[in-house]
Write an enzyme that holds these catalytic residues in place. Structure first.
Site, PDB file in Angstrom:
ATOM      1  N   LYS A  40       0.821  -1.212   0.000  1.00 20.95           N
ATOM      2  CA  LYS A  40       0.000   0.000   0.000  1.00 20.95           C
ATOM      3  C   LYS A  40       0.856   1.264   0.000  1.00 20.95           C
ATOM      4  O   LYS A  40       0.551   2.225  -0.703  1.00 20.95           O
ATOM      5  CB  LYS A  40      -0.932   0.013   1.223  1.00 20.95           C
ATOM      6  CG  LYS A  40      -1.979  -1.064   1.256  1.00 20.95           C
ATOM      7  CD  LYS A  40      -3.000  -0.818   2.339  1.00 20.95           C
ATOM      8  CE  LYS A  40      -2.387  -0.724   3.723  1.00 20.95           C
ATOM      9  NZ  LYS A  40      -1.703  -1.956   4.137  1.00 20.95           N
ATOM     10  N   ARG A  42     -10.069   2.289   9.372  1.00 19.75           N
ATOM     11  CA  ARG A  42      -9.643   0.924   9.689  1.00 19.75           C
ATOM     12  C   ARG A  42     -10.802   0.081  10.207  1.00 19.75           C
ATOM     13  O   ARG A  42     -10.754  -1.146  10.173  1.00 19.75           O
ATOM     14  CB  ARG A  42      -8.520   0.972  10.722  1.00 19.75           C
ATOM     15  CG  ARG A  42      -7.821  -0.347  10.981  1.00 19.75           C
ATOM     16  CD  ARG A  42      -6.779  -0.194  12.053  1.00 19.75           C
ATOM     17  NE  ARG A  42      -5.744   0.757  11.690  1.00 19.75           N
ATOM     18  CZ  ARG A  42      -4.644   0.442  11.033  1.00 19.75           C
ATOM     19  NH1 ARG A  42      -4.443  -0.803  10.648  1.00 19.75           N
ATOM     20  NH2 ARG A  42      -3.746   1.356  10.758  1.00 19.75           N
ATOM     21  N   ARG A  50      12.126 -10.491   4.902  1.00 21.15           N
ATOM     22  CA  ARG A  50      12.724  -9.157   4.945  1.00 21.15           C
ATOM     23  C   ARG A  50      13.904  -9.110   5.919  1.00 21.15           C
ATOM     24  O   ARG A  50      13.829  -9.587   7.051  1.00 21.15           O
ATOM     25  CB  ARG A  50      11.658  -8.146   5.358  1.00 21.15           C
ATOM     26  CG  ARG A  50      12.097  -6.705   5.310  1.00 21.15           C
ATOM     27  CD  ARG A  50      10.912  -5.769   5.240  1.00 21.15           C
ATOM     28  NE  ARG A  50       9.932  -6.006   6.289  1.00 21.15           N
ATOM     29  CZ  ARG A  50       8.699  -5.486   6.287  1.00 21.15           C
ATOM     30  NH1 ARG A  50       8.311  -4.731   5.281  1.00 21.15           N
ATOM     31  NH2 ARG A  50       7.863  -5.744   7.284  1.00 21.15           N
ATOM     32  N   ARG A  74      13.417  -7.744  11.760  1.00 23.93           N
ATOM     33  CA  ARG A  74      12.586  -7.086  12.759  1.00 23.93           C
ATOM     34  C   ARG A  74      11.801  -8.118  13.552  1.00 23.93           C
ATOM     35  O   ARG A  74      11.397  -9.150  13.016  1.00 23.93           O
ATOM     36  CB  ARG A  74      11.602  -6.113  12.085  1.00 23.93           C
ATOM     37  CG  ARG A  74      12.248  -4.852  11.607  1.00 23.93           C
ATOM     38  CD  ARG A  74      11.322  -3.908  10.883  1.00 23.93           C
ATOM     39  NE  ARG A  74       9.899  -4.183  10.967  1.00 23.93           N
ATOM     40  CZ  ARG A  74       8.978  -3.487  10.320  1.00 23.93           C
ATOM     41  NH1 ARG A  74       9.336  -2.489   9.539  1.00 23.93           N
ATOM     42  NH2 ARG A  74       7.705  -3.794  10.428  1.00 23.93           N
ATOM     43  N   ARG A  83      -1.033 -10.517  12.809  1.00 20.17           N
ATOM     44  CA  ARG A  83      -1.377  -9.268  12.138  1.00 20.17           C
ATOM     45  C   ARG A  83      -2.424  -9.502  11.064  1.00 20.17           C
ATOM     46  O   ARG A  83      -3.316  -8.667  10.859  1.00 20.17           O
ATOM     47  CB  ARG A  83      -0.123  -8.651  11.531  1.00 20.17           C
ATOM     48  CG  ARG A  83       0.871  -8.133  12.548  1.00 20.17           C
ATOM     49  CD  ARG A  83       2.221  -7.833  11.917  1.00 20.17           C
ATOM     50  NE  ARG A  83       2.155  -6.733  10.967  1.00 20.17           N
ATOM     51  CZ  ARG A  83       3.132  -6.427  10.128  1.00 20.17           C
ATOM     52  NH1 ARG A  83       4.240  -7.155  10.100  1.00 20.17           N
ATOM     53  NH2 ARG A  83       3.008  -5.414   9.300  1.00 20.17           N
TER      54      ARG A  83
END
Length: 246
Positions: A33, A108, A156, A189, A200
């Protein structure tokens, strides 16, 4: 209020490149996004509005809204919808939102979506734009397969020195685990693990499903394949907005 997007004339599509109106980008974590918002900002010259950025701005400037939000966050509580709505309303009074804006992370929840729809419907344009048509939000959801999203997130790796981002699946460093530029050991992370990602995703789906159904029922919702090159995704978003505005 000279703050909401407007389209002069009869046909929204004909003026879309100069006044696309409010656009809500939806998508799961890792769907891209933020990247697409930047593409649309360049294309249309309209601002991206992120609630995270708004919270930080109010906090750093020491506004009354920022002080209230900081006190709430210091207690470990979530900032309530009412306060977030106030920050969004304040942002929409700025003239750079007149021709449109990209919403990222807001609304949201269904309550936020209902508030935003009502706020825009009741907004009054002033000055040379007085009497212009106020456009409602159109929502575009970027869709990417769960497994692909998991690889984007869990793969990542970040250089702690220069902040260069790699991905062990799609964009690996020349030497595994080592930054090409700094030679530093790459780090992951804490929230980029598979377990955190699954949580999530559940949160996103629980909160966002009602928002999607809300805009789908209003005929202001479209889906775009997010698993393609950046330019292809951007073209899909533009096409969707043109169709929804027609």
């Amino acid at each position: 209020m000279a703050s909401v997007s407007s389209i002069q004339g009869q046909n929204a599509t004909s003026d879309l490149r100069t006044a696309p109106g409010p656009i809500l980008l939806l998508g799961a974590p890792g769907v891209g996004k933020g990247t697409q918002a930047k593409e649309l900002v360049k294309l249309w010259g309209i601002p991206q509005i992120s609630t995270g950025d708004l919270l930080r701005s109010h906090r750093d400037r020491g506004t009354e809204l920022g002080k209230v939000a900081q006190a709430i966050m210091n207690r470990g509580d979530l900032v309530p919808d009412s306060l977030v709505n106030e920050m969004v309303a304040a942002r929409l009074t700025q003239p750079d939102t007149l021709r449109g804006f990209i919403l990222d992370g807001f609304p949201r929840t269904l309550n936020q979506a209902n508030w935003l729809d009502g706020h825009l419907a009741n907004a009054k344009l002033e000055g040379p734009e007085a009497g212009a048509k106020v456009l409602p939000v159109v929502a575009v959801s970027l869709k990417v397969d769960y497994t692909q999203l998991l690889r984007r997130i869990s793969g990542r790796r970040i250089c702690p020195v220069c902040q260069t981002i790699y991905n062990i699946y799609f964009n690996p460093p020349r030497v595994p685990g080592v930054c090409d530029i700094e030679g530093a050991t790459l780090v992951q992370r804490s929230d980029d693990t598979e377990e955190c990602f699954a949580g999530r995703m559940r949160t996103y789906e629980d909160l966002t499903a009602p928002v999607i159904e809300h805009y789908r029922a209003l005929g202001r919702f479209a889906e775009v394949n997010g698993d393609q090159p950046v330019a292809g995704v951007a073209a899909g978003i533009v096409s969707s907005v043109e169709r929804l505005r027609a």
